[in-house]
Design an enzyme around this catalytic site. Sequence first.
Site, short mmCIF file in Angstrom:
data_model
loop_
_atom_site.label_atom_id
_atom_site.label_comp_id
_atom_site.label_asym_id
_atom_site.label_seq_id
_atom_site.Cartn_x
_atom_site.Cartn_y
_atom_site.Cartn_z
N HIS A 51 0.85 -1.20 0.00
CA HIS A 51 0.00 0.00 0.00
C HIS A 51 0.88 1.24 0.00
CE1 HIS A 51 0.89 -0.46 4.26
NE2 HIS A 51 0.38 0.72 4.53
N HIS A 53 1.53 3.95 1.85
CA HIS A 53 2.12 4.73 2.95
C HIS A 53 3.64 4.87 2.84
CE1 HIS A 53 -1.55 4.27 5.80
NE2 HIS A 53 -1.64 5.33 5.04
N ASP A 55 6.08 4.91 4.85
CA ASP A 55 7.01 4.02 5.57
C ASP A 55 7.11 2.65 4.87
OD1 ASP A 55 4.31 3.73 6.54
OD2 ASP A 55 5.06 2.48 8.18
N HIS A 56 6.34 2.46 3.81
CA HIS A 56 6.41 1.22 3.01
C HIS A 56 7.00 1.48 1.62
CE1 HIS A 56 3.74 -1.15 5.78
NE2 HIS A 56 3.63 0.08 6.22
N HIS A 110 -7.30 -0.38 5.87
CA HIS A 110 -6.24 0.49 6.39
C HIS A 110 -6.04 1.64 5.40
CE1 HIS A 110 -2.38 1.63 8.16
NE2 HIS A 110 -1.79 1.42 7.01
N ASP A 127 -0.03 -3.67 6.32
CA ASP A 127 -0.59 -3.12 7.57
C ASP A 127 -2.05 -3.50 7.76
OD1 ASP A 127 1.81 -1.92 8.11
OD2 ASP A 127 1.15 0.13 7.71
N HIS A 165 4.81 -4.44 10.94
CA HIS A 165 5.18 -3.66 12.13
C HIS A 165 5.31 -4.57 13.35
CE1 HIS A 165 4.83 0.53 10.73
NE2 HIS A 165 3.84 0.12 9.96
ZN ZN Z 1 0.23 1.76 6.44
#
Ligand code: ZN
Length: 253
Positions: A51, A53, A55-56, A110, A127, A165
Amino acid sequence: MLIVEPIKALSDNYIWHIHNHEFSIVVDPGDAEVVQQAIDGKSLVAILITHHHWDHTNGVAELKQQYPDIPVYGPNNSPFELIDEKLSEGDTVSFQQLGIKFNIIEIPGHTLDHIAYINSDSVFCGDTLFSIGCGRMFEGTPEMFNLSLNKLKLLPDETKVYCTHEYTQSNIAFARSLEPNNQALVEYQTQVNQWRQQGLPSLPTTIGREKALNPFLKADDPNMQQRLSDLVRQQVSQPVSAFAALRKLKDTF
Ligand SMILES: [Zn+2]
C-alpha cells in the site's frame, strides 16, 4: 531453499527480504539503505508494495536509481506513483529465479489501495493484519476492513503471516483487556516478551494463531460481541459493528 528475513527499518517497520542467497525480492522498502545492506551483492528481482504509505515506499525511488530495470509491483488503484506493474485481485505474479508465485487479493480498510501477496505457505499482508491486531482504519470503512480480514481468515491455519510492524506486545495488552481469562493469550504474551527481550521479532505469526487470539478476527464471535456490548454499553450483535467497536476501542487504548 527460500529464505524470508526481516530487515528492521525506521522505528518499528519490517521490510521482508525473500531470497535464495542469489536473488532477492523485498516487500515494502520504506528505507533503501537497510535494503542494500541486506541484499549484499544478491540480484534484486522485484520490489513488492502492499500500500502507498511512506514508511512502506520511501526507499523505492532510491532503489530504482540503483536497480533501474527492477519492476515495482503494487496495487492497481494506488496513489503511489512509482508502481510499474499494477495488480488487482485474482492476478498472479511469478519469479522464476526464486521459484515463487504469488496470488493477489485486495484487502482494503487500512488504506483503499491495499493488497496482499500470497504464496503456498505465506501471506505478505502489509498493515492490514498484525499479530493480535490490525492496522488503523485510515481510508476504508468497517464493512470493507472486516471483509478484508475475513479473506485472510480463509487461508490455511499454518499460513505464515508476514506483517510489517512490531506491534505485538501492545496488541496483546489490548486483547487481554477484552479476554482476561484467555490462557493461550497469556502464554503467547510470555513467549513474545521473551522473543523481544532477546531482540527477536515476534513475526511471522500464523493464521491459526491469529484466528485463536486476535480480537479483530473474532468480530463474528458471540462471546466477543457480548464483551463489546458491555464495554460500549450498546448492543453489538453484528460482525461489522463488532469490528467498528474494536477498532474504536483500540484507537484510544
Ligand atoms: Zn500503512
